[in-house]
Design a protein around this motif. Structure first.
Motif, PDB file in Angstrom:
ATOM      1  N   PRO A   1       0.840  -1.196   0.000  1.00 24.02           N
ATOM      2  CA  PRO A   1       0.000   0.000   0.000  1.00 24.02           C
ATOM      3  C   PRO A   1       0.872   1.241   0.000  1.00 24.02           C
ATOM      4  O   PRO A   1       1.947   1.256   0.604  1.00 24.02           O
ATOM      5  CB  PRO A   1      -0.792  -0.124   1.307  1.00 24.02           C
ATOM      6  N   LEU A   2       0.440   2.263  -0.694  1.00 23.81           N
ATOM      7  CA  LEU A   2       1.117   3.555  -0.656  1.00 23.81           C
ATOM      8  C   LEU A   2       0.054   4.634  -0.778  1.00 23.81           C
ATOM      9  O   LEU A   2      -0.651   4.710  -1.788  1.00 23.81           O
ATOM     10  CB  LEU A   2       2.146   3.705  -1.778  1.00 23.81           C
ATOM     11  N   ILE A   3      -0.077   5.426   0.277  1.00 24.51           N
ATOM     12  CA  ILE A   3      -1.104   6.467   0.350  1.00 24.51           C
ATOM     13  C   ILE A   3      -0.416   7.802   0.599  1.00 24.51           C
ATOM     14  O   ILE A   3       0.530   7.884   1.383  1.00 24.51           O
ATOM     15  CB  ILE A   3      -2.104   6.166   1.481  1.00 24.51           C
ATOM     16  N   ALA A   4      -0.893   8.831  -0.097  1.00 27.20           N
ATOM     17  CA  ALA A   4      -0.343  10.173   0.074  1.00 27.20           C
ATOM     18  C   ALA A   4      -1.472  11.160   0.292  1.00 27.20           C
ATOM     19  O   ALA A   4      -2.453  11.172  -0.454  1.00 27.20           O
ATOM     20  CB  ALA A   4       0.476  10.575  -1.157  1.00 27.20           C
ATOM     21  N   SER A   5      -1.328  11.984   1.332  1.00 27.18           N
ATOM     22  CA  SER A   5      -2.300  13.040   1.615  1.00 27.18           C
ATOM     23  C   SER A   5      -1.557  14.360   1.758  1.00 27.18           C
ATOM     24  O   SER A   5      -0.556  14.440   2.468  1.00 27.18           O
ATOM     25  CB  SER A   5      -3.065  12.724   2.905  1.00 27.18           C
ATOM     26  N   TRP A   6      -2.067  15.381   1.070  1.00 29.21           N
ATOM     27  CA  TRP A   6      -1.496  16.730   1.134  1.00 29.21           C
ATOM     28  C   TRP A   6      -2.644  17.657   0.753  1.00 29.21           C
ATOM     29  O   TRP A   6      -2.836  17.990  -0.406  1.00 29.21           O
ATOM     30  CB  TRP A   6      -0.320  16.842   0.180  1.00 29.21           C
ATOM     31  N   PRO A   7      -3.458  18.053   1.712  1.00 30.42           N
ATOM     32  CA  PRO A   7      -4.704  18.767   1.418  1.00 30.42           C
ATOM     33  C   PRO A   7      -4.558  19.974   0.504  1.00 30.42           C
ATOM     34  O   PRO A   7      -5.465  20.258  -0.283  1.00 30.42           O
ATOM     35  CB  PRO A   7      -5.200  19.178   2.814  1.00 30.42           C
ATOM     36  N   ALA A   8      -3.441  20.683   0.591  1.00 28.69           N
ATOM     37  CA  ALA A   8      -3.266  21.871  -0.235  1.00 28.69           C
ATOM     38  C   ALA A   8      -3.020  21.535  -1.701  1.00 28.69           C
ATOM     39  O   ALA A   8      -3.153  22.404  -2.561  1.00 28.69           O
ATOM     40  CB  ALA A   8      -2.101  22.712   0.288  1.00 28.69           C
ATOM     41  N   VAL A   9      -2.687  20.281  -1.994  1.00 32.68           N
ATOM     42  CA  VAL A   9      -2.266  19.931  -3.350  1.00 32.68           C
ATOM     43  C   VAL A   9      -2.998  18.716  -3.927  1.00 32.68           C
ATOM     44  O   VAL A   9      -3.474  18.732  -5.051  1.00 32.68           O
ATOM     45  CB  VAL A   9      -0.744  19.665  -3.385  1.00 32.68           C
ATOM     46  N   ILE A  10      -3.044  17.634  -3.158  1.00 36.89           N
ATOM     47  CA  ILE A  10      -3.533  16.365  -3.701  1.00 36.89           C
ATOM     48  C   ILE A  10      -5.058  16.334  -3.722  1.00 36.89           C
ATOM     49  O   ILE A  10      -5.698  16.582  -2.701  1.00 36.89           O
ATOM     50  CB  ILE A  10      -2.990  15.187  -2.863  1.00 36.89           C
ATOM     51  N   PRO A  11      -5.658  16.007  -4.865  1.00 35.67           N
ATOM     52  CA  PRO A  11      -7.119  15.891  -4.926  1.00 35.67           C
ATOM     53  C   PRO A  11      -7.602  14.725  -4.066  1.00 35.67           C
ATOM     54  O   PRO A  11      -6.901  13.734  -3.894  1.00 35.67           O
ATOM     55  CB  PRO A  11      -7.390  15.643  -6.408  1.00 35.67           C
ATOM     56  N   LYS A  12      -8.798  14.837  -3.540  1.00 39.97           N
ATOM     57  CA  LYS A  12      -9.329  13.834  -2.621  1.00 39.97           C
ATOM     58  C   LYS A  12      -9.836  12.590  -3.353  1.00 39.97           C
ATOM     59  O   LYS A  12     -10.401  12.678  -4.430  1.00 39.97           O
ATOM     60  CB  LYS A  12     -10.482  14.426  -1.809  1.00 39.97           C
ATOM     61  N   GLY A  13      -9.606  11.454  -2.705  1.00 38.41           N
ATOM     62  CA  GLY A  13     -10.216  10.217  -3.145  1.00 38.41           C
ATOM     63  C   GLY A  13      -9.774   9.703  -4.496  1.00 38.41           C
ATOM     64  O   GLY A  13     -10.529   8.995  -5.174  1.00 38.41           O
ATOM     65  N   LYS A  14      -8.552  10.001  -4.900  1.00 40.02           N
ATOM     66  CA  LYS A  14      -8.058   9.577  -6.198  1.00 40.02           C
ATOM     67  C   LYS A  14      -7.167   8.336  -6.077  1.00 40.02           C
ATOM     68  O   LYS A  14      -6.654   8.010  -5.011  1.00 40.02           O
ATOM     69  CB  LYS A  14      -7.265  10.708  -6.860  1.00 40.02           C
ATOM     70  N   THR A  15      -7.017   7.652  -7.207  1.00 41.15           N
ATOM     71  CA  THR A  15      -6.062   6.553  -7.293  1.00 41.15           C
ATOM     72  C   THR A  15      -5.091   6.830  -8.424  1.00 41.15           C
ATOM     73  O   THR A  15      -5.397   7.553  -9.371  1.00 41.15           O
ATOM     74  CB  THR A  15      -6.759   5.199  -7.545  1.00 41.15           C
ATOM     75  N   CYS A  16      -3.906   6.244  -8.308  1.00 43.46           N
ATOM     76  CA  CYS A  16      -2.877   6.390  -9.332  1.00 43.46           C
ATOM     77  C   CYS A  16      -2.369   5.002  -9.685  1.00 43.46           C
ATOM     78  O   CYS A  16      -1.945   4.244  -8.801  1.00 43.46           O
ATOM     79  CB  CYS A  16      -1.728   7.269  -8.829  1.00 43.46           C
ATOM     80  N   ASP A  17      -2.424   4.662 -10.955  1.00 40.83           N
ATOM     81  CA  ASP A  17      -2.020   3.335 -11.407  1.00 40.83           C
ATOM     82  C   ASP A  17      -0.588   3.290 -11.911  1.00 40.83           C
ATOM     83  O   ASP A  17      -0.140   2.256 -12.410  1.00 40.83           O
ATOM     84  CB  ASP A  17      -2.963   2.856 -12.519  1.00 40.83           C
ATOM     85  N   ALA A  18       0.142   4.383 -11.815  1.00 37.67           N
ATOM     86  CA  ALA A  18       1.521   4.424 -12.314  1.00 37.67           C
ATOM     87  C   ALA A  18       2.434   3.548 -11.456  1.00 37.67           C
ATOM     88  O   ALA A  18       2.234   3.390 -10.246  1.00 37.67           O
ATOM     89  CB  ALA A  18       2.033   5.858 -12.319  1.00 37.67           C
ATOM     90  N   LEU A  19       3.439   2.984 -12.077  1.00 30.01           N
ATOM     91  CA  LEU A  19       4.438   2.181 -11.375  1.00 30.01           C
ATOM     92  C   LEU A  19       5.361   3.095 -10.577  1.00 30.01           C
ATOM     93  O   LEU A  19       5.955   4.026 -11.126  1.00 30.01           O
ATOM     94  CB  LEU A  19       5.257   1.375 -12.387  1.00 30.01           C
TER      95      LEU A  19
END
Length: 590
Positions: free
Chosen positions: A399-417
């Motif tokens: 698992p890898l989760i990133a939160s940064w309210p000023a920048v990262i949109p909420k509730g998104k997923t990223c499929d990149a390696l």
């Protein structure tokens, strides 16, 4: 490169190169920086900064020498916290495991709901130490030499050059206050009574560590030298041992009895660590960025949840321990909010590899007991095959989760390696720093993905290893395992084990055996992990040319000493693709 975050793109007067930068509740219009209007953009951004708006580092690259870049460099740098769980499977977290996860993880789930969840994140090894070296240095762990001054378990010594370029040193030179709390497992040099290699009987615990987090660039540190089931069972603060290390103790899983601080208790360790993390956060101020590496000791054995968490999970004591890991994340999130630091803090959460097959509700380490959890409907490895130590996805995908309210949109997923070795380049970019020629030679920034999760990732190839140093090459959906079987001995439940797997393929080969043959069918495994996430169908025989190309990729990265652009570097040792082979295989080589 300098960056700023986009809240949304607008169509204005027929133009689609106009962006709206939204910061701290204030909005400002600016032209997309790729257009020849950077001066106007710079003026507008400068106006926002002067008005007290925060322009965070994130996604859209600006001209390094232009007025926009010069203006953005004045923006505050994000605080960075990385929480690393120990032996936590991707399926142990509800936001990844779904219906196949029977453990409540509300805080981790909230972190993902408020931020970004990566679906194709990997460690560089399915065992603790190598993973941590790769994270800390941005260098593949197999490039380092052997440990020196090394004793058993938590008395393990360092691998030379691990301390040369680290996350701590990178962010410290970028103006950050740096802190490390938790499991270390990167090697120490302890003062000994007899001047010999550190071990169970000769360490002088009244003297500070000669080598530890201080040498890695951390201003403050509070560590356990190894895992929770590895002696010595004692904390060191800023390289100084805490308390009186006069007892002998051991814990449930392996009962490794060794030196311990007299008041040390295994079930208090997690709470001690997140308490230290809260203390570190509590001392920070908005006028200086900080970096905190919080390395938890759970749910690694011994399965020892705190008293308040015992009996909380319907799954049993293993679930209790994971729930306390989740609580640790919640405590950090709360500490940030209380200090008003949450909006400008990048908070990341992951695990050092997949779940241990010997961990579960039986406190003693028991081979294959993970299957008892699976029989109840809980799958620590998620939909993947294999566990800790193996070359399969269950050991390497995390698992890898990133939160940064000023920048990262909420509730998104990223499929990149992405690989956790990419933190070095990513954090450097976010801090406005540039890596030196020899720094982070295998680290590729994924900073742009934080605010634009749908963008194409920069990483195309990732090299990994099993605990038995079986190489794994990932390119696109294709995964090559350069060896038969699980890449693990098979002692604790990974199948097929080393001897079994090698004997099966050796029976298919008659006559002389040459080393180059071991990178070809039938000695390798090729999977399309997009179509076959459980790695059930080895298609290497159908794609011999693809196998050869992927082997050549590995050979090239070994020879070059790096996987990023730049001049060739030296590895710290001679690297062979097959580091370990069973004796009966070596006997047939000529």
């Amino acid at each position: 490169m300098a960056y700023f975050a986009i809240d949304k793109r607008l169509m204005l007067g027929g133009r689609n190169d106009v962006t709206c930068i939204s910061t701290a509740g204030k909005s400002l219009f600016a032209y997309y920086p790729m257009q020849p209007t950077r001066f106007i953009t710079a003026v507008l951004v400068a106006t926002a900064l002067n008005a007290g708006c925060f322009i965070p580092s994130a996604v859209i690259a600006a001209d390094e020498s232009g007025p926009l870049a010069a203006t953005l460099h004045a923006a505050p740098k994000p605080n960075i916290i990385f929480i690393l769980a120990d032996d936590l499977g991707i399926g142990d977290v509800n936001c990844y495991g779904g219906d196949r996860c029977l453990i409540e993880t509300p805080n981790i789930d909230a972190l993902a709901a408020g931020g970004l969840r990566f679906t194709d994140a990997h460690v560089n090894a399915s065992v603790c130490g190598p993973t941590r070296r790769a994270i800390m240095t941005g260098r593949y762990p197999w490039r380092f030499g052997a440990t020196v001054n090394s004793g058993p378990w938590g008395f393990v010594g360092p691998r030379p050059n691990t301390e040369t370029s680290t996350l701590g040193k990178l962010l410290k030179r970028s103006g950050y206050r740096t802190g490390y709390v938790g499991k270390w497992h990167l090697g120490t040099i302890m003062t000994t009574l007899d001047g010999k290699t550190q071990d169970l009987t000769n360490v002088d615990f009244t003297k500070p560590l000669k080598y530890g987090p201080v040498q890695f660039g951390f201003d403050e540190s509070f560590i356990l030298p190894g895992s929770l089931d590895m002696y010595p069972y004692a904390y060191a603060r800023n390289n100084i041992w805490q308390g009186e290390v006069t007892a002998q103790k051991g814990w449930s899983a392996f009962n490794r009895v060794g030196p311990a601080e007299k008041a040390f208790e295994d079930h208090e360790v997690l709470e001690t660590f997140y308490g230290e993390a809260e203390s570190f956060i509590g001392k920070q101020k908005k006028d200086r960025p900080f970096f905190l590496f919080l390395a938890l000791t759970a749910p690694h054995t011994p399965t020892s949840p705190g008293v308040k968490w015992q009996g909380k999970s319907k799954l049993g004591v293993y679930g209790d321990f994971v729930m306390e890991v989740d609580h640790s994340v919640g405590r950090v999130m709360s500490a940030l909010r209380e200090k008003g630091l949450d909006q400008n803090t990048l908070l990341m959460f992951s695990s050092d590899h997949g779940p241990a097959s010997y961990a579960g509700n039986i406190l003693k380490a028991t081979s294959g007991q993970v299957h008892q959890l699976e029989e109840k409907g809980h799958y620590p490895g998620g939909p993947h095959r294999g566990y800790k130590f193996s070359a399969y996805e269950g050991g390497l995908r995390v698992p890898l989760i990133a939160s940064w309210p000023a920048v990262i949109p909420k509730g998104k997923t990223c499929d990149a390696l992405v690989g956790l070795n990419d933190f070095m380049a990513t954090f450097a970019e976010l801090a406005g720093d540039e890596l030196g020629e020899k720094e982070g030679p295998d680290s590729i920034s994924f900073a742009r993905l934080l605010a634009d999760p749908g963008a194409e990732g920069e990483r195309k190839v990732l090299i990994m290893q099993s605990a038995m140093e079986v190489f794994v090459v990932r390119k696109g959906p294709w995964k090559l395992v350069i060896g038969p079987g699980s890449g693990a001995k098979g002692v604790y439940g990974n199948t097929p084990g080393e001897d079994e797997a090698w004997r099966a393929v050796m029976d298919q080969v008659k006559g002389n055996l040459k080393i180059d043959m071991l990178t070809q069918v039938p000695f390798v495994q090729l999977y399309n992990v997009d179509k076959d996430p459980h790695e059930d169908k080895n298609v290497a025989e159908d794609h011999p040319e693809r196998v050869a190309r992927m082997v050549d990729l590995l050979k090239g990265q070994i020879e070059k000493g790096r996987s990023t652009p730049g001049s060739n570097l030296a590895n710290d040792k001679n690297i062979k693709i097959h580091q370990r082979l069973p004796k009966f295989v070596r006997a047939r080589l000529n």
